[in-house]
Design a protein around this motif. Structure first.
Motif, PDB file in Angstrom:
ATOM      1  N   ALA A   4       2.571  -1.625  -6.541  1.00  0.00           N
ATOM      2  CA  ALA A   4       1.634  -1.685  -5.368  1.00  0.00           C
ATOM      3  C   ALA A   4       0.424  -2.250  -5.720  1.00  0.00           C
ATOM      4  O   ALA A   4      -0.039  -2.032  -6.757  1.00  0.00           O
ATOM      5  CB  ALA A   4       1.621  -0.234  -4.721  1.00  0.00           C
ATOM      6  N   ASP A   5      -0.263  -2.838  -4.544  1.00  0.00           N
ATOM      7  CA  ASP A   5      -1.597  -3.196  -4.856  1.00  0.00           C
ATOM      8  C   ASP A   5      -2.603  -1.887  -4.778  1.00  0.00           C
ATOM      9  O   ASP A   5      -3.453  -2.131  -5.636  1.00  0.00           O
ATOM     10  CB  ASP A   5      -1.982  -4.209  -3.624  1.00  0.00           C
ATOM     11  N   ALA A  40      -4.576   8.424 -17.870  1.00  0.00           N
ATOM     12  CA  ALA A  40      -2.976   8.251 -17.493  1.00  0.00           C
ATOM     13  C   ALA A  40      -2.602   7.038 -16.947  1.00  0.00           C
ATOM     14  O   ALA A  40      -1.479   6.686 -17.508  1.00  0.00           O
ATOM     15  CB  ALA A  40      -2.756   9.560 -16.568  1.00  0.00           C
ATOM     16  N   PHE A  41      -3.182   6.355 -16.241  1.00  0.00           N
ATOM     17  CA  PHE A  41      -3.005   5.083 -15.654  1.00  0.00           C
ATOM     18  C   PHE A  41      -3.149   4.086 -16.711  1.00  0.00           C
ATOM     19  O   PHE A  41      -2.327   2.929 -16.748  1.00  0.00           O
ATOM     20  CB  PHE A  41      -3.908   5.134 -14.470  1.00  0.00           C
ATOM     21  N   LEU A  59       0.969  -1.324   0.003  1.00  0.00           N
ATOM     22  CA  LEU A  59      -0.033   0.056   0.264  1.00  0.00           C
ATOM     23  C   LEU A  59       1.007   1.040  -0.003  1.00  0.00           C
ATOM     24  O   LEU A  59       1.880   1.284   0.793  1.00  0.00           O
ATOM     25  CB  LEU A  59      -0.768  -0.001   1.245  1.00  0.00           C
ATOM     26  N   ALA A  60       0.569   2.243  -0.647  1.00  0.00           N
ATOM     27  CA  ALA A  60       1.311   3.431  -0.793  1.00  0.00           C
ATOM     28  C   ALA A  60       0.701   4.482  -0.582  1.00  0.00           C
ATOM     29  O   ALA A  60      -0.497   4.580  -1.311  1.00  0.00           O
ATOM     30  CB  ALA A  60       2.014   3.513  -2.368  1.00  0.00           C
ATOM     31  N   ILE A  61       0.766   5.500   0.263  1.00  0.00           N
ATOM     32  CA  ILE A  61       0.159   6.576   0.828  1.00  0.00           C
ATOM     33  C   ILE A  61       0.963   7.862   0.215  1.00  0.00           C
ATOM     34  O   ILE A  61       2.137   8.174   0.707  1.00  0.00           O
ATOM     35  CB  ILE A  61      -0.009   6.629   2.120  1.00  0.00           C
ATOM     36  N   ASP A 116       3.449   4.397 -13.849  1.00  0.00           N
ATOM     37  CA  ASP A 116       5.001   4.348 -13.695  1.00  0.00           C
ATOM     38  C   ASP A 116       5.433   3.357 -12.889  1.00  0.00           C
ATOM     39  O   ASP A 116       6.315   2.585 -12.759  1.00  0.00           O
ATOM     40  CB  ASP A 116       5.542   5.686 -13.842  1.00  0.00           C
ATOM     41  N   ALA A 117       4.395   3.236 -11.700  1.00  0.00           N
ATOM     42  CA  ALA A 117       4.937   2.352 -10.449  1.00  0.00           C
ATOM     43  C   ALA A 117       4.465   0.955 -10.680  1.00  0.00           C
ATOM     44  O   ALA A 117       4.809   0.070 -10.164  1.00  0.00           O
ATOM     45  CB  ALA A 117       4.095   2.700  -9.332  1.00  0.00           C
ATOM     46  N   GLY A 118       3.578   0.752 -11.835  1.00  0.00           N
ATOM     47  CA  GLY A 118       3.095  -0.434 -12.192  1.00  0.00           C
ATOM     48  C   GLY A 118       2.059  -0.964 -11.087  1.00  0.00           C
ATOM     49  O   GLY A 118       2.016  -2.255 -10.797  1.00  0.00           O
ATOM     50  N   ALA A 119       1.540   0.052 -10.660  1.00  0.00           N
ATOM     51  CA  ALA A 119       0.259  -0.315  -9.327  1.00  0.00           C
ATOM     52  C   ALA A 119      -0.760  -0.936  -9.875  1.00  0.00           C
ATOM     53  O   ALA A 119      -0.906  -0.831 -11.178  1.00  0.00           O
ATOM     54  CB  ALA A 119       0.234   0.857  -8.752  1.00  0.00           C
TER      55      ALA A 119
END
Ligand SMILES: [Zn+2]
Ligand SMILES: [Zn+2]
Length: 399
Positions: free
Chosen positions: A233-234, A305-306, A214-216, A267-270
């Motif tokens: 990140a999920d 964008a995603f 998880l990224a905040i 870009d993070a491949g989330a």
């Protein structure tokens, strides 16, 4: 709990799923009021719940574990004033850890507070938590720019992977009886058998399940410093204060646009993205408000964008389950890939049809081509073009 704006205590009471009794640790991103004004009230409430529980189960209040607070330098002073003025030094038991860039000051205690400082490593990463309990996990942090006088911590929480199940049948066939050896093998360790032979637990384990991540990412105009931590990140929860129509304004105010949030996730491949921290110029429900712009425009922009539709506008009391099974994640990825492939095939069929027409009727085909080009141009908002893929870094630099 990540951040504690004013009203957190009240909202927690109203929530059906979330309870402060489940909170042991609070992470503060930065010292702005909308992220920290509710902290002391929440800590007092947590202490009250813990005392009630201790009484019920006949535990001495002395045995209550202190709550942990991680945050920027200044968080200890902030709590110290409230502890001494509002509770006469009898406030909640708190272990405070300030994340600092320079050499840490020596730890100290005052009343119910214990204060220490933690320095980042050479790469500017804080190894905030390394929890080796039953469910091992880590929390890491990096700094992101926000205002000239204040930066923000990005926090990334990651569980350790769960090892696969032990192939007991195969071990039995090899004449290895169940016992303490199995416990070690289950952990994937190398074990020496009574006959002197060594076996590697990893050779007897099924496929492992990746831990959840998880990224905040709050209050920043440039989250790119957190990209490497948030990899795969999920769920990413990202500042989305403005729509990219107001990109310059967002940059000036130290915040992100929905497009930046989408680029970050891509870009993070989330796997999933929740947008939050909307400017109050945008509303959740546009039906009854004249000239209202809904937060759905943020979602549309972030989806584009995603390059994935797994985007949601977060709101109070929303609950987003993060599924641990890797299979589910792969399924979602496969579906995404399928969707992209289908879109590509459609495009190819269209092109082939156009070429076909060009052979049969050159003039009509020319008209058709012009139209398609115009459609493509208008396809992206603000005419940013379809061919070139912008990455987060270059988007921020363009501002
Ligand atoms: Zn802020
Ligand atoms: Zn804020």
């Amino acid at each position: 709990l990540f951040d504690c704006g004013e009203g957190t205590q009240i909202q927690a009471m109203k929530s059906e799923r979330f309870t402060l009794s489940s909170v042991t640790t609070i992470f503060i991103t930065h010292m702005h009021g909308d992220h920290v004004f509710g902290l002391f009230g929440v800590l007092c409430e947590m202490q009250m719940i813990a005392l009630d529980l201790a009484k019920t189960i006949g535990q001495h209040p002395r045995n209550i574990k202190p709550f942990k607070v991680y945050g920027p330098p200044g968080i200890a002073d902030y709590l110290k004033v409230l502890m001494t003025t509002a509770t006469g030094g009898k406030g909640p038991l708190v272990d405070i850890c300030e994340l600092v860039q320079s050499t840490p000051k020596p730890p100290y205690s005052q009343g119910n507070m214990r204060v220490r400082q933690l320095q980042c490593d050479r790469n500017g990463v804080w190894q905030v938590v390394q929890d080796q309990s039953e469910s091992p996990k880590t929390v890491k942090a990096v700094l992101m720019p926000h205002k000239s006088e204040m930066s923000t911590f990005a926090y990334v929480l990651e569980e350790d992977k769960v090892l696969g199940t032990l192939d007991v049948e195969r071990l039995n066939k090899m004449g290895i009886p169940p016992g303490p050896i199995f416990k070690e093998l289950k952990k994937g360790k190398v074990v020496t058998l009574p006959n002197g032979k060594t076996i590697d637990g990893k050779d007897f384990l099924g496929p492992s399940t990746p831990g959840r991540k998880l990224a905040i990412i709050l209050d920043t105009y440039d989250s790119s410093t957190a990209l490497h931590l948030a990899k795969d990140a999920d769920l990413v929860i990202h500042d989305s204060t403005f729509h990219s129509d107001m990109a310059k304004e967002a940059y000036g105010k130290g915040h992100s646009t929905a497009e930046q949030a989408g680029l970050f996730a891509r870009d993070a491949g989330a796997h999933n993205l929740a947008l939050t921290h909307f400017s109050n110029r945008y509303v959740y429900e546009t039906n009854h408000v004249i000239n209202a712009i809904g937060v759905d425009v943020h979602v549309d922009e972030a989806v584009e964008a995603f390059e994935s539709d797994r985007v949601v506008a977060a709101e109070d009391f929303m609950s987003i389950p993060i599924i641990r099974e890797s299979g589910k994640r792969l399924l979602a990825e496969a579906k995404d890939a399928q969707r992209r492939a289908e879109a590509m095939i459609k495009e190819e069929i269209k092109m082939a049809e156009m070429e076909d027409r060009a052979v049969k009727n050159p003039k009509e085909a020319e008209e058709g081509e012009k139209q398609t080009k115009a459609q493509k141009k208008g396809g992206r908002r603000n005419g940013k073009g379809v061919g070139k893929r912008v990455d987060l870094r270059s988007r921020i630099e363009s501002l």
